[in-house]
Design a protein around this motif. Structure first.
Motif, mmCIF file in Angstrom:
data_model
loop_
_atom_site.group_PDB
_atom_site.id
_atom_site.type_symbol
_atom_site.label_atom_id
_atom_site.label_comp_id
_atom_site.label_asym_id
_atom_site.label_seq_id
_atom_site.Cartn_x
_atom_site.Cartn_y
_atom_site.Cartn_z
ATOM 1 N N SER A 1 -7.443 5.255 -4.850
ATOM 2 C CA SER A 1 -8.785 5.722 -3.803
ATOM 3 C C SER A 1 -9.443 6.958 -4.729
ATOM 4 O O SER A 1 -10.607 7.328 -4.265
ATOM 5 N N GLU B 1 0.717 -0.974 -0.058
ATOM 6 C CA GLU B 1 -0.057 0.061 -0.045
ATOM 7 C C GLU B 1 0.742 1.185 -0.012
ATOM 8 O O GLU B 1 1.854 1.166 0.530
ATOM 9 N N GLN C 1 -0.829 13.591 -10.541
ATOM 10 C CA GLN C 1 -0.103 14.899 -10.323
ATOM 11 C C GLN C 1 0.173 15.881 -11.382
ATOM 12 O O GLN C 1 -0.082 16.984 -11.270
ATOM 13 N N PHE D 1 0.479 5.493 0.446
ATOM 14 C CA PHE D 1 -0.224 6.923 0.777
ATOM 15 C C PHE D 1 0.525 8.252 0.555
ATOM 16 O O PHE D 1 1.790 7.908 0.915
ATOM 17 N N VAL D 2 0.034 8.721 -0.439
ATOM 18 C CA VAL D 2 0.558 9.926 -0.826
ATOM 19 C C VAL D 2 -0.256 11.039 -0.674
ATOM 20 O O VAL D 2 -1.694 10.931 -0.890
ATOM 21 N N GLU D 3 0.246 12.282 -0.840
ATOM 22 C CA GLU D 3 -0.580 13.617 -0.746
ATOM 23 C C GLU D 3 -0.250 14.114 -2.022
ATOM 24 O O GLU D 3 0.748 14.806 -2.499
ATOM 25 N N GLY E 1 -2.775 18.412 -1.922
ATOM 26 C CA GLY E 1 -3.754 18.406 -0.757
ATOM 27 C C GLY E 1 -4.749 17.192 -0.668
ATOM 28 O O GLY E 1 -5.468 17.207 0.024
ATOM 29 N N HIS E 2 -5.018 16.409 -1.633
ATOM 30 C CA HIS E 2 -5.720 15.346 -1.569
ATOM 31 C C HIS E 2 -5.005 13.967 -1.096
ATOM 32 O O HIS E 2 -3.963 13.752 -1.879
ATOM 33 N N SER E 3 -5.457 13.338 -0.310
ATOM 34 C CA SER E 3 -4.761 12.341 0.202
ATOM 35 C C SER E 3 -5.269 10.953 -0.763
ATOM 36 O O SER E 3 -6.495 10.733 -0.959
ATOM 37 N N VAL E 4 -4.123 10.267 -1.281
ATOM 38 C CA VAL E 4 -4.505 9.372 -2.067
ATOM 39 C C VAL E 4 -3.930 7.991 -1.734
ATOM 40 O O VAL E 4 -2.519 7.909 -1.331
ATOM 41 N N LYS E 5 -4.773 6.939 -1.569
ATOM 42 C CA LYS E 5 -4.293 5.714 -1.285
ATOM 43 C C LYS E 5 -4.231 4.820 -2.201
ATOM 44 O O LYS E 5 -5.037 4.665 -3.337
ATOM 45 N N LYS F 1 -13.866 7.028 -4.011
ATOM 46 C CA LYS F 1 -12.824 6.383 -2.864
ATOM 47 C C LYS F 1 -13.513 5.016 -2.535
ATOM 48 O O LYS F 1 -14.676 4.799 -2.713
#
Length: 91
Positions: free
Chosen positions: A40, A11, A76, A13-15, A18-22, A90
């Protein structure tokens, strides 16, 4: 139709803006030579009404990971150029 059970191998987890993306790379438990990735959030271009959702299955983990990282980079870049996050995507 039978249910498919996946093993989550990795897994991320990046931002992004400002959007958290899993993101996750998965493999069906009954097929060790098949890999998918799931995100996500998806992005959409201003010129495209539909979100650019990845919908590929790969035969190696390395290919799945390379395409996932490439997708996150495209995500991005799209937001950098004025694209938007697709709603209702999501998990």
């Amino acid at each position: 139709m039978s249910a498919v059970i996946y093993t989550i191998l990795k897994e991320f987890f990046v931002e992004i803006h400002g959007h958290s993306v899993k993101a996750r790379i998965m493999s069906p438990i009954n097929n060790e030579n098949s890999f998918k990735f799931q995100i996500s959030l998806y992005f959409k271009n201003k010129s495209d009404a539909d979100p650019n959702e990845p919908a590929s299955t790969f035969t190696s983990y390395a290919n799945a990971e390379r395409h996932l990282l490439s997708y996150l980079e495209a995500f991005q870049n799209t937001l950098d150029l004025g694209g938007e996050v697709a709603e209702g995507s999501k998990f």
